[in-house]
Design an enzyme around this catalytic site. Structure first.
Site, short mmCIF file in Angstrom:
data_model
loop_
_atom_site.label_atom_id
_atom_site.label_comp_id
_atom_site.label_asym_id
_atom_site.label_seq_id
_atom_site.Cartn_x
_atom_site.Cartn_y
_atom_site.Cartn_z
N CYS A 25 0.81 -1.22 0.00
CA CYS A 25 0.00 0.00 0.00
C CYS A 25 0.85 1.27 0.00
CB CYS A 25 -1.00 0.02 1.16
SG CYS A 25 -2.46 -1.01 0.87
N HIS A 75 -13.34 8.12 -7.05
CA HIS A 75 -12.33 8.30 -8.10
C HIS A 75 -11.33 9.41 -7.76
CE1 HIS A 75 -15.02 5.64 -10.31
NE2 HIS A 75 -13.98 5.34 -11.04
N GLU A 135 -12.51 -2.01 3.09
CA GLU A 135 -11.44 -1.63 2.16
C GLU A 135 -11.19 -2.73 1.13
OE1 GLU A 135 -7.76 0.98 3.03
OE2 GLU A 135 -7.06 -1.08 3.22
ZN LIG Z 1 -4.65 0.31 0.12
#
Ligand SMILES: [Zn+2]
Length: 150
Positions: A25, A75, A135
């Site tokens: 990430c 977005h 998530e």
């Molecule tokens: Zn992530």
């Protein structure tokens, strides 16, 4: 009078970067987030109210969360304000929806941020009970009012 919880679900696509993180990430990437917002209150009993029987019109809850969170964040790319300022300036030139936040944009920090925004926007007769932010298909963070009352 019974206290009732009502929940509305939203989804949006969002990219983020976790600065200094020791996993994948730390690269720019996106998730398909699902956000569940639960509020609590008592159903309106005024027989003259067009909202009688409702804690809050789902349509009104939808409009609040859509305006505060879904529309701005969908977005978008969310980055920490601690990102190299030159990189932020460069990204601003090329990325229309760049959101800089003063925290690491993990799902945990995002639920804290979103809970504050939603709580402040709700009418006085209802209260934010919890929010859950998925998530990935197997991971979510939750914020509960009960856990965070001083
Ligand atoms: Zn992530």
């Amino acid at each position: 009078m019974a206290t009732i919880r009502i929940t509305k679900m939203y989804d949006f696509e969002m990219a983020h970067v976790l600065k200094d993180y020791d996993g994948p990430c730390r690269n720019i990437h996106g998730h398909s987030y699902k956000l569940f917002v639960t509020i609590t209150g008592t159903p309106i009993t005024d027989p003259a109210s067009p909202k009688k029987g409702m804690v809050m019109d789902f349509k009104d809850l939808k409009a609040i969360v859509k305006g505060l969170i879904v529309d701005p964040f969908d977005h978008s790319l969310v980055i920490s304000s601690e990102t190299d300022p030159e990189m932020i300036q460069s990204m601003k030139k090329h990325i229309e929806k760049l959101i800089t936040v003063d925290f690491q944009p993990t799902s945990e920090n995002l639920v804290i941020h979103f809970a504050g925004m939603i709580s402040a926007a709700l009418p006085a007769n209802v209260k934010l009970h919890n929010i859950r932010l998925w998530e990935t298909a197997t991971s979510y963070s939750e914020w509960f009012a009960d856990d965070n009352e001083a």
